[in-house]
Write a protein that holds these residues in place. Structure first.
Motif, PDB file in Angstrom:
ATOM      1  N   TYR A 130       0.832  -1.214   0.000  1.00 47.95           N
ATOM      2  CA  TYR A 130       0.000   0.000   0.000  1.00 47.95           C
ATOM      3  C   TYR A 130       0.867   1.265   0.000  1.00 47.95           C
ATOM      4  N   PRO A 131       0.286   2.384  -0.457  1.00 49.78           N
ATOM      5  CA  PRO A 131       1.064   3.626  -0.573  1.00 49.78           C
ATOM      6  C   PRO A 131       1.424   4.226   0.782  1.00 49.78           C
ATOM      7  N   THR A 132       2.501   5.003   0.795  1.00 47.04           N
ATOM      8  CA  THR A 132       2.953   5.635   2.044  1.00 47.04           C
ATOM      9  C   THR A 132       3.006   7.161   1.943  1.00 47.04           C
ATOM     10  N   LYS A 133       2.770   7.679   0.752  1.00 51.35           N
ATOM     11  CA  LYS A 133       2.808   9.140   0.575  1.00 51.35           C
ATOM     12  C   LYS A 133       1.533   9.613  -0.098  1.00 51.35           C
ATOM     13  N   GLU A 135      -5.644   4.249  -2.960  1.00 53.90           N
ATOM     14  CA  GLU A 135      -5.204   5.644  -2.998  1.00 53.90           C
ATOM     15  C   GLU A 135      -5.983   6.473  -1.975  1.00 53.90           C
ATOM     16  N   ARG A 185      -1.437   4.979   7.761  1.00 60.02           N
ATOM     17  CA  ARG A 185      -1.387   4.575   6.353  1.00 60.02           C
ATOM     18  C   ARG A 185      -2.210   3.320   6.072  1.00 60.02           C
ATOM     19  N   TYR A 217       8.815  -4.718  -0.311  1.00 55.43           N
ATOM     20  CA  TYR A 217       7.873  -3.642   0.026  1.00 55.43           C
ATOM     21  C   TYR A 217       8.006  -3.139   1.460  1.00 55.43           C
ATOM     22  N   ASN A 250       7.278   3.213  -1.315  1.00 60.28           N
ATOM     23  CA  ASN A 250       6.031   3.931  -1.591  1.00 60.28           C
ATOM     24  C   ASN A 250       5.457   3.390  -2.891  1.00 60.28           C
ATOM     25  N   PHE A 251       4.472   2.514  -2.765  1.00 63.83           N
ATOM     26  CA  PHE A 251       3.958   1.822  -3.939  1.00 63.83           C
ATOM     27  C   PHE A 251       2.493   2.177  -4.176  1.00 63.83           C
ATOM     28  N   HIS A 252       2.196   2.477  -5.441  1.00 63.35           N
ATOM     29  CA  HIS A 252       0.840   2.871  -5.830  1.00 63.35           C
ATOM     30  C   HIS A 252       0.327   1.893  -6.887  1.00 63.35           C
ATOM     31  N   LYS A 302      -0.314  12.350  -2.444  1.00 61.78           N
ATOM     32  CA  LYS A 302      -0.103  13.396  -3.434  1.00 61.78           C
ATOM     33  C   LYS A 302      -0.967  14.596  -3.035  1.00 61.78           C
ATOM     34  N   TYR A 316       5.025  -2.174   4.678  1.00 61.89           N
ATOM     35  CA  TYR A 316       3.788  -1.535   4.238  1.00 61.89           C
ATOM     36  C   TYR A 316       3.004  -2.470   3.321  1.00 61.89           C
TER      37      TYR A 316
END
Length: 381
Positions: free
Chosen positions: A77-80, A262, A98, A163, A254-256, A82, A166
Motif C-alpha cells: 500500500y502507498p505511504t505518501k 489511494e 497509512r 515492500y 512507496n507503492f501505488h 499526493k 507496508y
C-alpha cells in the motif's frame, strides 16, 4: 507433480488478479506462537480484539480439519499522499495511519482471495478452502513469515524484502497439499530504532508488544483515554505509524499499485473541528469506506478532541463548550472538559465551572476537575 504444476498456475494467476506477493505454508502447529500467546496473556499484553482460543489461533486443522496447506498473500500500500493538505493554525488536522488509507483493506484482500479461490475451483473441483483477512483466528504475519513472504521485525510487523512492512496480509487454508516455501533468512540485526522511538514504550523488547500501551490500539478504544497517553497520541485519529516510519527497511518504500488504496487527502488528514459536530450519517458518508471507521464515530471524535487540546487550539473552545454541555455521551462531555482546561482559555474555565453545577456523571465530574487543574488557580467547590 500435479500439485507442483497447480502451484505455479496459482502463482501466475495471483499476478494477473493484483496480488503483489504470494507464498505457501504448511499447516503444522505454530508452536512458538502458542508459547508467546501464553506469555502475552499472562502479562495482560493483549488488546482484547483477538479472535479464538490459543488452540484455534495456532492449529490450522482446528479451523479446517481437512487442511493440507495455507496460501499467504501480501498487497503493498502507498505511504505518501499526493497534494497532502496543509495543517494550519486556523484549520488543524488529524491523521489516520497509512493502513487506513483508501478502501478498507479487508474488502480488497477478501476480493483477491475469493478470485484465487474461484481459480482453484476451476482447476481442481474438489478443492476446499477457508479465507481469512486480519479478523480470523490465525495470525496473518505468522502465516506470512512461514510462507516466506518476509520476517517479523522487532516492531512485531512483517517486513518483506521488496515492500518493507507496508503490506496488507491475508491467507487461505486449503485441502490441497501445496509444497511449502522457505522462510526468509533475514532479521533486524542490531537495529533498535522502533523500540527507541515508540511513543508509549509499547514495544517491550524486540518482537514483543504490550497492546494495552500501543497507540494503534488506544485510538480504537471507546472509553476515556488514560491520562498518560493523551499527549502521546498527538493528532492521531486512528492508528500509529511511528515504528514503521523509522524502520530502515521502509526507506523509500512507496507503492501505488492499487487504485482502491489511494488516499483521499481530506479523509485521511481531515480537519478536526468539523468532526466534533459530525452526524452519524455524515460520518458514514465521509469515513465509512475506510478501515479506520470500524469502531464508529465515538473514538474518532474523542481523539479529535484530544488532538485539538494538544494543539491548544483556541478556535475550538466554543465547539468544545457545546459538547461538554450538551453531548449525551459521558466520554465526549468529559474529554471536552479536560480539553478546555488543556487549551487554557478563561472562557473554557468559566464554562467548566458552570457546567459542573448541572453534571451528575461521576466520570465527567472527574474530567472537569482535571480540566480546572490546568489553570493557575484551580477552583475547588
Amino acid at each position: 507433480m500435479m500439485f507442483a504444476d497447480l502451484k505455479q498456475q496459482v502463482i501466475d494467476h495471483s499476478k494477473e488478479i493484483g496480488i503483489d506477493k504470494i507464498g505457501f505454508a504448511s499447516v503444522d502447529v505454530f508452536s512458538t506462537l502458542k508459547e508467546r500467546l501464553k506469555t502475552q496473556q499472562a502479562l495482560n499484553y493483549q488488546s482484547g480484539f483477538e479472535k479464538g482460543t490459543n488452540e484455534e489461533r495456532t492449529t490450522p486443522t482446528k479451523l479446517m480439519p481437512e487442511a493440507q496447506s495455507i496460501i499467504s498473500i501480501a498487497l503493498a500500500y502507498p505511504t505518501k499522499i499526493k497534494d497532502a493538505p496543509r495543517n494550519t493554525k486556523e484549520e488543524r488536522r488529524g491523521q489516520f495511519c497509512r493502513a487506513s488509507w483508501g478502501t478498507d483493506y479487508h474488502h480488497i484482500l477478501r476480493d483477491r482471495l475469493e478470485k484465487l479461490g474461484e481459480f482453484l475451483q476451476d482447476q481442481h473441483p474438489d478443492v476446499k478452502y477457508k479465507i481469512m483477512v486480519d479478523t480470523g483466528e490465525l495470525a496473518d504475519k505468522e502465516v506470512a513469515a512461514r510462507a516466506g513472504l518476509g520476517y517479523t521485525g522487532k516492531n512485531t510487523v512483517l517486513i518483506t524484502p521488496e515492500y518493507g512492512s507496508y503490506v496488507y496480509l491475508g491467507e487461505m487454508i486449503t485441502n490441497i497439499p501445496f509444497a511449502p516455501d522457505q522462510p526468509v533468512e533475514e532479521d533486524c540485526g542490531d537495529c533498535t530504532l522502533c523500540l527507541d522511538v515508540c511513543p508509549t514504550g509499547a514495544l517491550v523488547q524486540g518482537g514483543q508488544l504490550n497492546a494495552q500501551k500501543c497507540i494503534a490500539f488506544l485510538t480504537q478504544t471507546k472509553d476515556f483515554l488514560p491520562d498518560e497517553f493523551r499527549e502521546k497520541i498527538g493528532n492521531r485519529l486512528y492508528g500509529c505509524d511511528t515504528c514503521q516510519a523509522v524502520c530502515p527497511k521502509n526507506k523509500g518504500k512507496n507503492f501505488h499499485f492499487h487504485t482502491e488504496m489511494e488516499p483521499d487527502p481530506d479523509v485521511v488528514k481531515p480537519k478536526l473541528k468539523p468532526i466534533l459536530k459530525i452526524s452519524n450519517r455524515e460520518f458514514k458518508e465521509k469515513f465509512g469506506f475506510i478501515a479506520g471507521s470500524w469502531r464508529g464515530k465515538k473514538p474518532i471524535q474523542r481523539n479529535a478532541i484530544i488532538a485539538l487540546a494538544n494543539y491548544k487550539d483556541q478556535t475550538a473552545v466554543q465547539d468544545l463548550i457545546e459538547l461538554m454541555k450538551k453531548d449525551p455521551r459521558p466520554v465526549i462531555r468529559g474529554t471536552s472538559a479536560w480539553a478546555l482546561g488543556k487549551i487554557g482559555a478563561d472562557e473554557g474555565r468559566n464554562a467548566i465551572l458552570a457546567a459542573r453545577e448541572h453534571e451528575s456523571d461521576e466520570s465527567v465530574l472527574a474530567e472537569m476537575e482535571k480540566g480546572l487543574s490546568f489553570f493557575d488557580e484551580p477552583v475547588h467547590s
